[in-house]
Write a protein that holds these residues in place. Structure first.
Motif, PDB file in Angstrom:
ATOM      1  N   LYS A  67      -1.236   1.921  -7.331  1.00  0.00           N
ATOM      2  CA  LYS A  67      -0.362   1.730  -6.178  1.00  0.00           C
ATOM      3  C   LYS A  67       1.035   1.269  -6.553  1.00  0.00           C
ATOM      4  O   LYS A  67       1.548   0.281  -6.016  1.00  0.00           O
ATOM      5  CB  LYS A  67      -0.971   0.746  -5.181  1.00  0.00           C
ATOM      6  CG  LYS A  67      -2.249   1.230  -4.554  1.00  0.00           C
ATOM      7  CD  LYS A  67      -2.754   0.272  -3.521  1.00  0.00           C
ATOM      8  CE  LYS A  67      -4.042   0.803  -2.922  1.00  0.00           C
ATOM      9  NZ  LYS A  67      -4.570  -0.060  -1.890  1.00  0.00           N
TER      10      LYS A  67
ATOM     11  N   ASP B   1       0.814  -1.207   0.000  1.00  0.00           N
ATOM     12  CA  ASP B   1       0.000   0.000   0.000  1.00  0.00           C
ATOM     13  C   ASP B   1       0.852   1.263   0.000  1.00  0.00           C
ATOM     14  O   ASP B   1       0.325   2.356  -0.126  1.00  0.00           O
ATOM     15  CB  ASP B   1      -0.927   0.017   1.212  1.00  0.00           C
ATOM     16  CG  ASP B   1      -2.100  -0.943   1.038  1.00  0.00           C
ATOM     17  OD1 ASP B   1      -2.352  -1.361  -0.099  1.00  0.00           O
ATOM     18  OD2 ASP B   1      -2.748  -1.260   2.039  1.00  0.00           O
TER      19      ASP B   1
ATOM     20  N   PHE C  90       2.450   7.858  -0.661  1.00  0.00           N
ATOM     21  CA  PHE C  90       1.279   7.279  -0.020  1.00  0.00           C
ATOM     22  C   PHE C  90       1.777   6.224   0.958  1.00  0.00           C
ATOM     23  O   PHE C  90       2.347   5.216   0.561  1.00  0.00           O
ATOM     24  CB  PHE C  90       0.341   6.660  -1.055  1.00  0.00           C
ATOM     25  CG  PHE C  90      -0.351   7.687  -1.895  1.00  0.00           C
ATOM     26  CD1 PHE C  90      -1.575   8.204  -1.502  1.00  0.00           C
ATOM     27  CD2 PHE C  90       0.236   8.162  -3.062  1.00  0.00           C
ATOM     28  CE1 PHE C  90      -2.215   9.170  -2.266  1.00  0.00           C
ATOM     29  CE2 PHE C  90      -0.396   9.124  -3.822  1.00  0.00           C
ATOM     30  CZ  PHE C  90      -1.621   9.635  -3.428  1.00  0.00           C
TER      31      PHE C  90
ATOM     32  N   LYS D 252      -3.910   6.258  -7.986  1.00  0.00           N
ATOM     33  CA  LYS D 252      -4.078   5.837  -6.590  1.00  0.00           C
ATOM     34  C   LYS D 252      -4.423   4.353  -6.495  1.00  0.00           C
ATOM     35  O   LYS D 252      -3.965   3.659  -5.596  1.00  0.00           O
ATOM     36  CB  LYS D 252      -5.161   6.675  -5.909  1.00  0.00           C
ATOM     37  CG  LYS D 252      -4.743   8.097  -5.623  1.00  0.00           C
ATOM     38  CD  LYS D 252      -5.896   8.858  -4.975  1.00  0.00           C
ATOM     39  CE  LYS D 252      -5.559  10.297  -4.728  1.00  0.00           C
ATOM     40  NZ  LYS D 252      -6.692  11.028  -4.103  1.00  0.00           N
TER      41      LYS D 252
ATOM     42  N   SER E  89      -1.444  10.598   2.148  1.00  0.00           N
ATOM     43  CA  SER E  89      -0.487  11.190   1.216  1.00  0.00           C
ATOM     44  C   SER E  89       0.365  12.249   1.900  1.00  0.00           C
ATOM     45  O   SER E  89      -0.090  12.928   2.821  1.00  0.00           O
ATOM     46  CB  SER E  89      -1.215  11.808   0.025  1.00  0.00           C
ATOM     47  OG  SER E  89      -2.005  12.892   0.455  1.00  0.00           O
TER      48      SER E  89
ATOM     49  N   ALA F 107      -6.021  10.640 -11.772  1.00  0.00           N
ATOM     50  CA  ALA F 107      -5.577  10.629 -10.369  1.00  0.00           C
ATOM     51  C   ALA F 107      -6.116   9.386  -9.656  1.00  0.00           C
ATOM     52  O   ALA F 107      -5.386   8.715  -8.922  1.00  0.00           O
ATOM     53  CB  ALA F 107      -6.018  11.900  -9.655  1.00  0.00           C
TER      54      ALA F 107
ATOM     55  N   LEU G  55      -3.891  14.568  -6.255  1.00  0.00           N
ATOM     56  CA  LEU G  55      -3.296  13.381  -5.637  1.00  0.00           C
ATOM     57  C   LEU G  55      -2.969  13.582  -4.164  1.00  0.00           C
ATOM     58  O   LEU G  55      -3.158  12.681  -3.350  1.00  0.00           O
ATOM     59  CB  LEU G  55      -2.023  12.981  -6.396  1.00  0.00           C
ATOM     60  CG  LEU G  55      -2.247  12.448  -7.800  1.00  0.00           C
ATOM     61  CD1 LEU G  55      -0.947  12.436  -8.586  1.00  0.00           C
ATOM     62  CD2 LEU G  55      -2.882  11.058  -7.748  1.00  0.00           C
ATOM     63  N   SER G  56      -2.475  14.756  -3.831  1.00  0.00           N
ATOM     64  CA  SER G  56      -1.986  14.995  -2.465  1.00  0.00           C
ATOM     65  C   SER G  56      -3.046  15.574  -1.530  1.00  0.00           C
ATOM     66  O   SER G  56      -2.912  15.462  -0.310  1.00  0.00           O
ATOM     67  CB  SER G  56      -0.793  15.944  -2.497  1.00  0.00           C
ATOM     68  OG  SER G  56      -1.193  17.250  -2.879  1.00  0.00           O
TER      69      SER G  56
END
Length: 166
Positions: free
Chosen positions: A107, A21, A147, A104, A152, A100, A126-127
């Protein structure tokens, strides 16, 4: 003793799941471009910056490289893609929210090369952090979105190469 052994074994078995993850996304605007056409190539300085980026990220275990379909973004991504033996995948800069989400869910450690008007926007998506706009002369920013355990963290780096503007 049996419980302790079971707890240790469980922790060791879960470690790869937890580690999977954790991933990092690197985002950059394309390197310096020539100004003589609609789809311009990189300048000599831009080519040097693209090579420097490949060196900077050579130990980042990049598994995917994404670029828009423009010559300048492809040329910026190419040295790292070649070094890591991965194909450059295209993304649509007009569909940043979907992209995006894809990143995510994927990964994996990834480089994304975009433009002055899309890279800050994608980094922000994303952040979850506010990201300042880039000017037409900003080429040194390297955004790192890590991540870790589903959260994040954004870090902004500056590539050390500084070129004189023509």
């Amino acid at each position: 003793m049996k419980k302790l052994t079971l707890m240790i074994a469980s922790a060791l078995l879960l470690q790869p799941c937890l580690a999977s993850d954790n991933f990092t996304l690197y985002l950059v605007r394309h390197a310096e471009k020539q100004t003589d056409s609609k789809n311009p190539p990189l300048t000599q300085c831009g080519k040097a910056r693209a090579k420097q980026l490949a060196t900077l990220l050579s130990n980042a275990e990049i598994k995917s490289v994404y670029s828009t379909s423009y010559q300048r973004t492809m040329s910026t991504a190419a040295p790292l893609a070649k070094k890591q033996h991965v194909a450059i995948k295209h993304y649509n800069p007009k569909q940043l929210e979907q992209f995006a989400l894809h990143l995510k869910l994927q990964k994996e450690n990834t480089l994304i090369v975009g433009h002055s008007n899309t890279t800050p926007q994608l980094t922000q998506l994303l952040s979850g952090k506010k990201v300042a706009d880039l000017s037409d002369k900003d080429y040194q920013n390297l955004y790192q979105v890590q991540f870790i355990a589903g959260k994040s963290q954004l870090t902004l780096f500056k590539q050390p190469l500084a070129c004189k503007q023509p």
